[in-house]
Design an enzyme around this catalytic site. Structure first.
Site, PDB file in Angstrom:
ATOM      1  NE  ARG A 244      10.601  -2.566  -4.763  1.00 13.46           N
ATOM      2  CZ  ARG A 244       9.844  -1.526  -4.071  1.00 13.46           C
ATOM      3  NH1 ARG A 244      10.536  -0.962  -2.971  1.00 13.46           N
ATOM      4  NH2 ARG A 244       8.532  -1.568  -3.980  1.00 13.46           N
TER       5      ARG A 244
ATOM      6  NE  ARG B 189       6.196 -11.134   2.894  1.00 14.96           N
ATOM      7  CZ  ARG B 189       7.018 -10.840   2.009  1.00 14.96           C
ATOM      8  NH1 ARG B 189       6.298 -10.436   0.755  1.00 14.96           N
ATOM      9  NH2 ARG B 189       8.290 -10.528   1.988  1.00 14.96           N
TER      10      ARG B 189
ATOM     11  CG  HIS C  75      -2.298 -14.503   6.500  1.00  8.66           C
ATOM     12  ND1 HIS C  75      -2.822 -14.910   5.194  1.00  8.66           N
ATOM     13  CD2 HIS C  75      -1.578 -15.442   6.850  1.00  8.66           C
ATOM     14  CE1 HIS C  75      -2.129 -15.722   4.758  1.00  8.66           C
ATOM     15  NE2 HIS C  75      -1.319 -16.299   5.609  1.00  8.66           N
TER      16      HIS C  75
ATOM     17  NE  ARG D 117      22.188  11.906  -1.086  1.00  8.59           N
ATOM     18  CZ  ARG D 117      21.475  11.336  -0.607  1.00  8.59           C
ATOM     19  NH1 ARG D 117      20.585  12.216   0.300  1.00  8.59           N
ATOM     20  NH2 ARG D 117      21.661  10.118   0.198  1.00  8.59           N
TER      21      ARG D 117
ATOM     22  N   PRO E 223       0.748  -1.311   0.111  1.00  9.76           N
ATOM     23  CG  PRO E 223      -0.689  -1.581   1.981  1.00  9.76           C
ATOM     24  CD  PRO E 223       0.680  -1.833   1.189  1.00  9.76           C
TER      25      PRO E 223
END
Ligand SMILES: [Zn+2]
Length: 311
Positions: free
Chosen positions: A301, A147, A128, A192, A2
């Site tokens: 990712r 999880r 869960h 950065r 989320p």
């Protein structure tokens, strides 16, 4: 996982369904879901008898302001359920104004797979299920989390919220806050030497963005995910700031994302997947130029982008 729009969708649902209702008790099925206080008994004891005045969101954290139960305030303790129902129904959408008599805060973070569901007590327990908070009329707020990274907190009235929920202290500004300016973002990205995509996932740069909306905002602002922050021009940062707000607004309007196992408090999936620009669309035509959307790995990712529209 989320992200901000999903958490905001949950917050809005909670504000529609749970306000001014007394928490009559609870059951913790997995102790480590309760991050504060350290004793689960203290958590239940702390929230029991309080009513939820309103739900806030800070980044991906949900915070409920607790107040003494409306029933106790009105001195109607012990009356029948039917009358309590009338009182509860008369003002469910009007948040109680913050008062010195607050009974603390209830915090929740969904992390990877957490779901807050408003259910009837008789609804079969999903395996869960981690925490159950009981309300009147046989309703409950159930925290389901496959999880088990999700967390809940009870912050007592004499404890600073950031002391109990330590993640809040290092959280960056919210994209919907007036402080989220071009200057702010430029300052955070200055000098950065890391890819902009990685920086956008850093919750100390901007709060609430994850993989989906970072990819979407980079597409909308025409920036390739691997572009180093230090190489971004001010015009690009300006476009990025606008794009971040726009994609988040579009997703909230769609009730959050369709991807992963996100559900709103009524157990319904969002609808953002149908309108996503690049996320999860590798091999499909770009909605702007028709070239195929590509996927690459960046910092462990997946990143989705259009090689034509993004530079
Ligand atoms: Zn394109």
């Amino acid at each position: 996982m989320p992200e901000l729009p999903e958490v905001e969708t949950v917050r809005r649902g909670l504000n529609q369904l749970t306000l001014n209702q007394e928490i009559t008790g609870g059951d913790v099925l997995l102790d480590r879901t309760i991050a504060y206080p350290f004793s689960v008994g203290e958590f239940i004891h702390g929230i029991k008898g309080s009513a939820i005045a309103t739900w806030y969101r800070r980044g991906k954290y949900l915070l409920a302001e607790l107040s003494p139960s409306a029933k106790e305030d009105a001195g109607i303790k012990g009356r029948g359920d039917a009358e309590s129902e009338v009182i509860a129904a008369s003002s469910p959408r009007h948040p109680v104004t913050a008062s010195p008599s607050l009974t603390g805060y209830l915090g929740a973070h969904l992390r990877m797979t957490g779901q807050l569901l408003w259910l009837h007590r008789d609804e079969p327990l999903h395996k869960h299920t981690r925490v159950r908070l009981f309300f009147g009329d046989q309703q409950e707020l159930r925290f389901v989390d496959q999880r088990t990274f999700g967390q809940m907190w009870w912050v007592p009235p004499n404890v600073a919220v950031e002391t109990a929920i330590t993640g809040l202290a290092k959280l960056a500004v919210d994209p919907f806050s007036p402080e989220f300016t071009v200057d702010y973002l430029a300052q955070k990205l200055k000098n950065r030497r890391r890819p902009i995509k990685t920086a956008l996932l850093d919750q100390s740069v901007v709060a609430g963005l994850g993989n989906i909306y970072a990819d979407e905002a980079l597409f909308k602002s025409g920036i390739l995910p691997e572009t180093l922050c230090t190489n971004l021009q001010l015009e690009q940062i300006k476009a990025l700031r606008t794009a971040i707000v726009q994609v988040l607004e579009a997703s909230i309007a769609a009730g959050g994302t369709t991807f992963s196992n996100f559900l709103n408090v009524k157990g319904v999936n969002g609808n953002y997947g149908g309108v996503a620009l690049v996320y999860n669309r590798a091999g499909e035509p770009c909605r702007v130029c028709g070239n195929l959307i590509q996927r690459t790995r960046l910092g462990g990712r997946s990143s989705h982008f259009c090689p034509e529209c993004q530079h």
